[in-house]
Design a protein around this motif. Structure first.
Motif, PDB file in Angstrom:
ATOM      1  N   GLU A 164       4.506   4.640 -10.131  1.00 57.23           N
ATOM      2  CA  GLU A 164       5.942   4.558  -9.811  1.00 57.23           C
ATOM      3  C   GLU A 164       6.558   5.958  -9.758  1.00 57.23           C
ATOM      4  O   GLU A 164       7.321   6.282  -8.848  1.00 57.23           O
ATOM      5  CB  GLU A 164       6.690   3.723 -10.858  1.00 57.23           C
ATOM      6  N   ARG A 165       6.209   6.766 -10.749  1.00 54.47           N
ATOM      7  CA  ARG A 165       6.738   8.130 -10.805  1.00 54.47           C
ATOM      8  C   ARG A 165       6.281   8.940  -9.600  1.00 54.47           C
ATOM      9  O   ARG A 165       7.073   9.658  -8.974  1.00 54.47           O
ATOM     10  CB  ARG A 165       6.305   8.814 -12.098  1.00 54.47           C
ATOM     11  N   LYS A 195       8.213   7.805  -6.472  1.00 51.26           N
ATOM     12  CA  LYS A 195       9.590   8.343  -6.467  1.00 51.26           C
ATOM     13  C   LYS A 195       9.592   9.813  -6.081  1.00 51.26           C
ATOM     14  O   LYS A 195      10.421  10.280  -5.302  1.00 51.26           O
ATOM     15  CB  LYS A 195      10.257   8.158  -7.823  1.00 51.26           C
TER      16      LYS A 195
END
Length: 152
Positions: free
Chosen positions: A142-143, A146
């Motif tokens: 997820e990081r 992003k």
């Protein structure tokens, strides 16, 4: 992580003089399979052994002996293995494995009983830690997603 942070501090205990029927009643009342045997010295509970439901069965009942003729001190294990509350979880696991024990009293610096740790307790703790570790990879993805979207 010190074992003192995770041990069960509500320990059911017996004295050497306690009768086996009394000990069995304590085990039943508190739903435990073992009791830490203590000597009370200057108001402190000093662990001196452990007695298990299995000890009662193997040493007395299976031999058809009169359970009323024995005390906890008569059948408790001869050598107590304990761990200091400041010792680490992995040190405790190693000691339990080396000594072949599934339950281990936790003591303070003066040798007084402060808790109890079982192999099952440690398995629960490690399972929780593994679950938390398993959550790392999805969060990392997820990081990264992003960060990648901010750069494009």
């Amino acid at each position: 992580m010190s074992i003192g942070e995770f041990c069960n501090r509500e320990v059911v205990f017996a004295t050497r003089e306690m009768s086996l029927p009394e000990a069995a009643q304590l085990m039943r009342e508190y739903h435990v399979g073992d009791l830490v045997v203590v000597d009370e010295i200057d108001g402190k509970r000093m662990p001196v052994g452990i007695v298990t439901d299995r000890d009662m069965v193997i040493e007395v009942i299976a031999k058809s002996l009169d359970i009323d003729e024995f005390s906890v001190g008569d059948i408790m294990g001869p050598q107590l293995v304990s761990v200091q509350e400041k010792d680490g979880v992995f040190e405790t696991i190693r000691l339990m494995r080396t000594k072949g024990v599934r339950r281990i009293p936790v003591v303070n610096q003066e040798g007084g009983l402060v808790g109890m740790m079982s192999a099952d307790d440690i398995l629960d703790l490690l399972a929780e830690e593994m679950t938390e570790l398993a959550k790392v990879a999805p969060r990392e993805r997820e990081r990264e997603a992003k960060t990648k979207s901010l750069l494009t």
